[in-house]
Write a protein that holds these residues in place. Structure first.
Motif, short mmCIF file in Angstrom:
data_model
loop_
_atom_site.label_atom_id
_atom_site.label_comp_id
_atom_site.label_asym_id
_atom_site.label_seq_id
_atom_site.Cartn_x
_atom_site.Cartn_y
_atom_site.Cartn_z
N SER A 46 34.99 -0.07 21.41
CA SER A 46 35.94 -0.70 22.52
C SER A 46 36.01 0.24 23.61
O SER A 46 37.04 0.56 24.10
N VAL A 47 34.70 0.44 24.19
CA VAL A 47 34.33 1.18 25.48
C VAL A 47 33.92 -0.03 26.53
O VAL A 47 33.26 -1.04 26.23
N THR A 105 39.01 -9.46 29.94
CA THR A 105 39.11 -8.06 29.80
C THR A 105 38.27 -7.52 28.88
O THR A 105 37.75 -8.44 27.78
N ASP A 106 37.97 -6.36 28.73
CA ASP A 106 37.02 -5.69 27.81
C ASP A 106 37.62 -5.00 26.67
O ASP A 106 37.30 -5.24 25.53
N HIS A 107 38.85 -4.37 26.71
CA HIS A 107 39.26 -3.59 25.72
C HIS A 107 40.82 -3.18 25.94
O HIS A 107 41.18 -3.30 27.35
N GLY A 108 41.48 -2.83 25.09
CA GLY A 108 42.95 -2.31 25.51
C GLY A 108 42.95 -0.72 25.15
O GLY A 108 41.82 -0.15 25.61
N TYR A 129 45.65 9.34 26.85
CA TYR A 129 45.04 7.82 27.15
C TYR A 129 43.70 7.90 26.80
O TYR A 129 42.90 8.71 27.09
N THR A 130 43.41 6.75 25.77
CA THR A 130 42.07 6.71 25.35
C THR A 130 41.73 5.59 24.71
O THR A 130 42.80 4.73 24.43
N HIS A 131 40.53 4.97 24.39
CA HIS A 131 40.21 3.90 23.77
C HIS A 131 38.64 4.17 23.09
O HIS A 131 38.19 5.10 23.41
N GLU A 143 43.61 -1.17 20.96
CA GLU A 143 42.43 -1.13 21.64
C GLU A 143 41.67 -2.39 21.65
O GLU A 143 40.85 -2.88 22.40
N CYS A 144 41.72 -3.36 20.49
CA CYS A 144 40.58 -4.23 20.21
C CYS A 144 41.03 -5.83 20.08
O CYS A 144 40.41 -6.58 20.17
#
Length: 513
Positions: free
Chosen positions: A214-215, A328-331, A395-397, A404-405
């Protein structure tokens, strides 16, 4: 007045209600801060009970004048911590993947929303530390448990989304507008949905799983309408796919935009509205960038970002786009003070991101491996639970968790009332000095004229006041600041609810030749 009140001593026995005195409010805030900090020494169950008791004691202060003056931030944050305590009593670690997803969509996402709202209330470092203590004690274990369980279920089955299982993409048609927002997490999408509904729009939402990992490099092309023209290379440490026909990397975005343009999509910048008789791809509201830059301080900027997205949707709708879809691409995960660290020897990885790592060819490791969305023959490691391969990351994913997904896709359309009003056309814009006269053609009942710097934002008005259109379709307003002559602005037509139903660009004080 507060400075004068501070010079007096609060009465000891005369009044039961002493909330008018700032000294008492400050004393209560200090007491609450200490109570919140003490939750770091408690179990999650005990900490929830402590939050409930604190809410019982301090809730009334949210109705005081000191709350209005923003001098009771912890009391304001406490209502969200109480909500967080209630939601996190219920574990998401039960059932199969569909059951987990359903529970998250029903109630689980509100825990993420409550954590963000609590952080939004505080600014002083000592207050942020108090909120951090609660989140680390209550919220972090709840997230970690659900992520661990989700990962165990995915191992025994199959991730809900893969390139082979993705449906065939339809051909672009007139009026299709895709708005991409990088990092629009589920709870943010729900908040945006509510804001758009208040503006009179009808919203249809659908939960979808992000591509793994999930990047942005992997997941953004997966939501683009040209994903069938993209493939994954045999060797890739950056999770960046390429153009299937040429092998050119999509890194940097140039070739992604070129693919869109070559296949019938307009690619517009953040201010253009394009031709609504065609198909459009546009991007707005980069939540992900702000998160990587600001860490836990992202929380205080969320409302501004969502306002920008809302205004952009209103602008596109007013320009005539009929089918607007927000993707959107990811959380992401957010935890003040940092997520727990997972160990991975650097000798095993070609590239270590926050939550995922590209393992070197031939390397033997004990990490759980998952197939890359763009090439199932390539695998990567995912950090367990909500742990992170780097130290102190807030903060990361890139990993596998609900936050995230599991994301929302929003389809936006005008309500029937807005559609009728949307038939208006701005026929003439004429400046005489700082007075602007506008003539519209079509439905005029209840419509008003304004001049703004941002079409969808009423607070950006430059006019002394908005004005109603007459039956002949004419109205005029005066820009109050003559130093703005020559500046770009937007003529907007709004209905009785303040919703935008028409707009046109203009230059203050000047008429088109």
């Amino acid at each position: 007045m507060p400075s004068w009140i501070r010079k007096t001593s609060p009465p000891q026995d005369l009044y039961e209600d002493k909330t008018a005195w700032p000294q008492i409010n400050e004393r209560e805030e200090t007491s609450l801060r200490q109570d919140l900090l003490q939750t770091a020494k408690s179990t999650p169950h005990a900490a929830r009970s402590e939050i409930v008791e604190a809410e019982r004691k301090h809730a009334a202060r949210r109705n005081s004048v000191w709350a209005d003056l923003k001098e009771a931030p912890l009391a304001m944050a406490l209502q969200h911590l109480a909500q967080l305590s209630t939601v996190t009593k219920q574990s998401l670690a039960a059932g199969n993947v569909s059951d987990i997803a359903a529970a998250y969509q029903t109630i689980g996402w509100t825990a993420d929303a409550a954590a963000l709202e609590a952080l939004t209330c505080v600014q002083k470092p000592e207050d942020v530390k108090a909120i951090e203590a609660v989140l680390q004690t209550i919220y972090l274990p709840w997230m970690d448990e659900s992520a661990d369980y989700l990962q165990s279920q995915i191992q025994s089955g199959k991730y809900p989304r893969g390139i082979a299982s993705d449906p065939q993409l339809p051909q672009p048609k007139a009026g299709d507008c895709i708005v991409f927002v990088d990092g629009l997490r589920f709870d943010l999408a729900k908040k945006l949905e509510s804001r758009l509904q208040k503006e009179g729009y009808t919203i249809e939402s659908a939960a979808v799983w992000a591509a793994l990992p999930s990047v942005t490099a992997t997941a953004k092309p997966a939501v683009a309408p040209i994903r069938h023209l993209v493939r994954g290379q045999e060797v890739n440490a950056d999770f960046e796919p390429s153009v299937a026909a040429t092998g050119q990397s999509l890194k940097g975005g140039y070739h992604l935009k070129k693919l869109l343009k070559d296949n019938g999509w307009q690619v517009l910048d953040r201010s253009e509205t394009g031709d609504p008789d065609g198909s459009e791809w546009t991007e707005v509201g980069d939540v992900d960038h702000e998160g990587h830059v600001r860490g836990a301080q992202l929380a205080r900027h969320i409302n501004t970002i969502l306002t920008d997205i809302r205004d952009r949707i209103i602008q596109l709708s007013a320009a005539g786009w009929k089918n607007i879809r927000i993707v959107t691409d990811h959380g992401w995960l957010l935890m003040p003070g940092g997520l727990p660290k997972a160990s991975l020897p650097s000798a095993l990885a070609d590239n270590t991101w926050g939550r995922c790592a590209a393992i070197k060819p031939g390397a033997v490791c004990n990490e759980t491996l998952f197939p890359w969305y763009w090439n199932i023959d390539l695998s990567f490691a995912l950090a367990p639970g909500v742990r992170c391969y780097r130290e102190g990351v807030e903060y990361t994913h890139g990993g596998l968790s609900l936050q995230e997904c599991l994301v929302l896709c929003l389809s936006v359309s005008k309500s029937s009332a807005a559609s009728v009003e949307g038939s208006i056309e701005i026929k003439d814009v004429n400046w005489k000095g700082m007075r602007c006269k506008v003539v519209i053609d079509g439905y005029t009942m209840g419509l008003r004229l304004d001049i703004r710097t941002h079409a969808g934002n009423a607070s950006s008005s430059l006019a002394m006041s908005d004005r109603a259109f007459k039956d002949d379709g004419a109205a005029s307003v005066v820009v109050k600041d003559d130093s703005l002559e020559g500046h770009e602005a937007t003529v907007v037509v709004i209905n009785e609810q303040g919703q935008l139903v028409g707009q046109s660009s203009t230059v203050i004080g000047r008429n088109e030749s």
